[in-house]
Scaffold this motif. Structure first.
Motif, PDB file in Angstrom:
ATOM      1  N   GLN A 397       0.847  -1.193   0.000  1.00 54.61           N
ATOM      2  CA  GLN A 397       0.000   0.000   0.000  1.00 54.61           C
ATOM      3  C   GLN A 397       0.887   1.250   0.000  1.00 54.61           C
ATOM      4  O   GLN A 397       0.655   2.201   0.737  1.00 54.61           O
ATOM      5  CB  GLN A 397      -0.967   0.000   1.186  1.00 54.61           C
ATOM      6  N   TYR A 401       0.904   5.019  -4.821  1.00 54.99           N
ATOM      7  CA  TYR A 401      -0.354   4.586  -5.425  1.00 54.99           C
ATOM      8  C   TYR A 401      -1.430   5.671  -5.308  1.00 54.99           C
ATOM      9  O   TYR A 401      -2.326   5.771  -6.146  1.00 54.99           O
ATOM     10  CB  TYR A 401      -0.875   3.316  -4.745  1.00 54.99           C
ATOM     11  N   GLU A 404      -3.262   8.227  -7.858  1.00 59.15           N
ATOM     12  CA  GLU A 404      -4.432   7.892  -8.673  1.00 59.15           C
ATOM     13  C   GLU A 404      -5.722   8.454  -8.086  1.00 59.15           C
ATOM     14  O   GLU A 404      -6.737   8.567  -8.787  1.00 59.15           O
ATOM     15  CB  GLU A 404      -4.564   6.364  -8.803  1.00 59.15           C
ATOM     16  N   LEU A 425      -5.882   0.709  -4.001  1.00 58.88           N
ATOM     17  CA  LEU A 425      -6.385   2.083  -3.916  1.00 58.88           C
ATOM     18  C   LEU A 425      -7.433   2.213  -2.812  1.00 58.88           C
ATOM     19  O   LEU A 425      -7.489   3.241  -2.118  1.00 58.88           O
ATOM     20  CB  LEU A 425      -6.978   2.513  -5.257  1.00 58.88           C
TER      21      LEU A 425
END
Length: 476
Positions: A397, A401, A404, A425
């Motif tokens: 995680q 990321y 996005e 996400l």
């Protein structure tokens, strides 16, 4: 749900008998019904050691049905569970009133615990809605063999937790609306001495829990709520929060699911059932840990009041969220629930949710995914998965990321339309709502349902997470 009483006996006497032998190249000379077993192996052209992969059954001279298996002590827990489940099913398919289990040799204790637990979770009668229910419950289990009796009370409690989870999960949606669920939970709280508190829609609106309210406002009546249950132990040294997603039916909202994907969406409350199952088992085991259980109970409906794409809502912690897809409702109800749970500053917080399709794509239905706030916590989660047979795969995680989820009009996007790596996400999204740097595990339950059963459980709805959660509550 009543479980068959367990007795300890010196005599192998029942209409249905399970014999679990230690793995070996030859049959033990004192194996019960040894001559019959030898004849069966000869007829099937099997070697004795093949019983460690393929249990067999045959009728004894007195008409009783006998099943044999060999337990390999070097196999992992999951493989041992599958073997014992296969052997049990040869007997339980006939719905016996009584079952005798004989264990011996170096694997006797392990075999006894697996077989008794397997008999409990696979013989209890889960709800069905047939005009005439002809099923018969198992009424008695007799265990033969020199074993320590102490572990079986804890296993019985775990079985009760697993069965509660599965019973709730398979209930049809017209029998488990959020309002009906709340009534059931209140009764459970009264029966088990848990402190019970509800945050209904009126209270949640006043508190500013806009993420939860956005999803729940589409339902009529507005019977959604966040339910808080507390179990306290006088010798507890740790405080643990359990959080469960309890979407009693998920239509997808305005981004309506096609029929293929809406089928079985009454099971989208499985995460809350797992949390409840753990709480019940821990209470019956009298675990020396304080537990706060938070259940996010709602439905995701389509209606004039339902939330829409491009809405912007403000969560309990003040974060504004741009709605991208109304079928990403689980992370919305969890957001405010995680904030409430983490504000109590628990030593550890675990949430359970059937959250993303991408996790099922990544793992199928035989593993679930886990995310952790530290490598140490992730390693412990995976290790406990191996020990309990409820297997977990740890996912990353990393912070990059989250790019996005950048929004031009709010603090964060709810998700993306592309859906790639949505399980990651979703975790990055949820992390925004966890306060006080609380050590946190997020379990995405891709194995809540598995065709043909999973591990020790023979039914499609598995109760996955209850055994693992109990293990995680034990001292590190």
């Amino acid at each position: 749900m009543p479980l068959a009483p367990l007795t300890f006996s010196n005599t192998l006497s029942a209409s249905h008998q399970l014999i679990v032998l230690p793995k070996g190249k030859t049959l033990p000379k004192d194996a019960p019904h040894g001559d019959l077993l030898a004849a069966v192996l000869k007829r099937r052209n099997m070697k004795a050691e093949e019983l460690a992969k393929s249990p067999v059954a045959a009728n004894a001279a007195d008409g009783s049905l006998v099943a044999w298996a060999m337990l390999d002590g070097e196999k992992d827990t999951f493989a041992q569970q599958v073997l014992v489940r296969k052997a049990l099913q040869l007997l339980l398919d006939e719905q016996p009133k009584a079952l005798a289990i004989h264990v011996s040799g170096a694997t006797a204790q392990r075999a006894a615990e697996l077989a008794v637990y397997g008999a409990w979770v696979n013989s209890a009668l889960l709800p069905v809605h047939k005009k005439k229910d002809e099923r018969k419950p198992l009424q008695k289990i007799a265990l033969v063999g020199g074993v320590d009796k102490k572990p079986f009370d804890a296993l019985r409690a775990q079985a009760a937790g697993n069965l509660l989870c599965r019973e709730l999960t398979i209930l049809p949606p017209n029998e488990l609306t959020p309002g009906m669920y709340r009534t059931r939970v209140k009764t459970l709280a009264q029966d088990n001495g848990w402190k019970h508190e509800e945050f209904d829609m009126k209270k949640l609106r006043k508190m500013g829990a806009g993420a939860f309210v956005a999803v729940a406002q589409g339902s009529d009546p507005e019977d959604a709520a966040i339910v808080h249950l507390s179990y306290k132990h006088p010798k507890a040294k740790r405080n643990v929060a359990l959080v469960g997603k309890g979407i009693c039916f998920d239509t997808g909202g305005h981004n309506l699911k096609p029929s293929r994907y809406m089928h079985n969406m009454h099971e989208d409350m499985n995460g809350s059932a797992v949390a409840l199952g753990i709480l019940l088992a821990a209470s019956e085991q009298k675990l020396a840990v304080n537990i706060d259980c938070w259940l996010a109970l709602a439905q995701n409906h389509i209606s004039p009041k339902a939330y829409k794409q491009n809405d912007i809502v403000k969560a309990l912690n003040g974060t504004t969220i741009e709605i991208i897809h109304t079928d990403a409702e689980g992370r919305m109800v969890l957001a405010d629930t995680l904030t409430l749970a983490s504000r109590a500053k628990p030593d550890m917080m675990i949430d359970f949710a059937t959250l993303t399709g991408s996790m099922a794509t990544a793992l199928g239905a035989r593993y679930s995914g886990v995310f952790a706030t530290s490598d140490e916590l992730a390693q412990r989660a995976v290790s406990m998965g191996k020990q309990t047979g409820e297997r977990l795969c740890a996912f990353p995680q990393d912070e990059d990321y989250e790019a996005e989820l950048d929004s031009k009009v709010a603090d964060i996007k709810q998700c993306t339309l592309a859906g790639e790596a949505d399980h990651i996400l979703a975790t990055r999204f949820l992390k925004r709502f966890v306060e006080h740097d609380t050590p946190w595990l997020h379990v995405d339950l891709s194995s809540s349902r598995c065709d043909g059963g999973l591990g020790i459980v023979a039914s499609e709805v598995t109760g996955f997470g209850v055994g693992w959660g109990l293990a995680m509550l034990s001292p590190a």
